[in-house]
Design an enzyme around this catalytic site. Structure first.
Site, short mmCIF file in Angstrom:
data_model
loop_
_atom_site.label_atom_id
_atom_site.label_comp_id
_atom_site.label_asym_id
_atom_site.label_seq_id
_atom_site.Cartn_x
_atom_site.Cartn_y
_atom_site.Cartn_z
N CYS A 28 0.84 -1.20 0.00
CA CYS A 28 0.00 0.00 0.00
C CYS A 28 0.87 1.26 0.00
O CYS A 28 1.37 1.68 1.05
CB CYS A 28 -0.92 0.00 1.22
SG CYS A 28 -1.92 1.48 1.35
N CYS B 32 -0.46 4.16 2.10
CA CYS B 32 -0.25 4.02 3.55
C CYS B 32 1.23 4.23 3.91
O CYS B 32 1.54 4.92 4.88
CB CYS B 32 -0.64 2.62 4.04
SG CYS B 32 -2.10 1.94 3.28
N ASP B 33 2.13 3.63 3.16
CA ASP B 33 3.53 3.57 3.58
C ASP B 33 4.48 4.47 2.78
O ASP B 33 5.62 4.67 3.20
CB ASP B 33 4.03 2.11 3.47
CG ASP B 33 3.20 1.19 4.35
OD1 ASP B 33 2.76 1.64 5.43
OD2 ASP B 33 2.97 0.03 3.96
#
Ligand code: NAP
Length: 312
Positions: free
Chosen positions: A135, A138-139
């Protein structure tokens, strides 16, 4: 128990499930929307939803699903977050057992979506959360001004490589074939981005590091040549696996996606299916919400038929 009886239970609160909830409630169905993870599904990972007809200027996936959720609740849907144990059809009634309560209904719409497939490279499992990610939204911010590698040749790999190019110092996109599977325009953007280096006919053999990812070993499949690249992160987008564990008994296509007719009905009467978990040729937010609307319409027709027969 009577309070826990619904006309329709929708499992999964991504775009397909949320659209189904809105259409079902507007058709006056007593509707329960059940989610066991985070509301929004994969749409949460969309930075800018730029290809949804009429939604211009684009909004983020997060804002989009939040509006859909408010819309579904506004029309009267009941929403619960639970762990689901089982779904059974007993006579004409569907029974959904969860860690909190047992719910039952005339109909069920499965909108459980799909989850990211693993690459299967050596070291992948060891470095999840320590440089290996599925992701970018997200990261990605953890990799500011660092080198990252993206694996895959579909829309997700290309979109996420573009996103990462705005954060990382360099993005290397490796794809096992000589041509991308991604939509032409999406692929072209990647080729034109000076911060993305595309390596075709290339596979990832191994991910290495000590505490965190430090390098990957890649191989050109045409020449057999191996190479070591220093990267801090590796983002894997090699396709999806449909979430079908709850309905294992249903007929599926060769890739495990649930087969339906054009009314979104599965092989089990009264059991419908919508979105990315369904067998179809094009998986987009717009096709997911279309599935959801059709499934809700079919479900309400089925419920009215059951009621007219005096069945419950
Ligand atoms: P996808 O379209 O299935 O593409 C997966 C890619 O990973 C393919 O290029 C495939 O290679 C490669 N791959 C599969 N297994 C691999 C392995 N073991 N090692 C190396 N490479 C491997 O998956 P996706 O990109 O996640 O997209 C899923 C669906 O969502 C698609 O329908 C897509 O159109 C849609 N989507 C749309 C958008 C958008 O409209 N902007 C954005 C994201 C996703 P091969 O090509 O060799 O098979």
């Amino acid at each position: 128990m009577e309070n826990n009886f619904f006309d329709v239970i929708i499992i999964g609160a991504g775009p397909a499930g949320l659209a189904a909830a809105q259409y079902a409630t507007r058709a006056n169905m007593k509707t329960l929307l059940v989610e066991s993870k985070i509301t929004g599904g994969q749409a949460l990972q969309i930075m800018s939803l730029e290809n949804f007809p009429g939604l211009y200027p684009p909004v983020s996936g997060n804002d989009y699903v939040e509006a859909m959720m408010l819309q579904a609740i506004h029309f009267g849907a009941t929403f619960v977050t639970v762990n689901i144990f089982s779904l059974d059809k007993i006579g004409d009634t569907f029974v959904l057992k969860t860690d909190k309560e047992t719910f039952s209904s005339y109909t069920v719409i499965i909108a459980t979506g799909a989850e990211h497939r693993k690459l299967g490279a050596v070291g992948e499992a060891d470095f999840v959360g320590r440089g290996v990610s599925y992701c970018a939204t997200c990261d990605g911010p953890f990799f500011k001004n660092k080198n990252v590698l993206v694996v895959g040749g579909g829309d997700s790999a290309c979109d996420e490589a573009m996103y990462l190019s705005s954060i990382a110092s360099q993005v290397i996109l490796v794809h096992r074939k000589s041509q991308f599977r991604a939509q032409e325009q999406v692929a072209q953007r990647v080729f034109q981005n000076p911060k993305i280096t595309v390596l075709l006919n290339t596979i990832v053999l191994e991910i290495q590091g000590t505490d965190r990812v430090e390098k990957v070993i890649i191989q050109n499949t045409q020449e057999g040549k191996k190479e070591e690249l220093s990267v801090a992160g590796i983002f894997i987008y090699v396709g999806m696996n449909p979430r079908t564990a709850l309905v294992d008994m249903l007929p599926k296509d060769g890739e495990g996606y649930i087969l339906t007719d054009d009314k979104m009905e599965t092989a089990v009467k009264g059991l419908f299916c919508a979105g990315d978990v369904r067998s179809k040729s094009f998986r987009q937010v717009v096709t997911a919400v279309s599935d959801g609307a059709i499934a809700a319409d079919s479900a309400q027709k089925y419920v009215r038929h059951q009621i007219s027969k005096g069945l419950k």
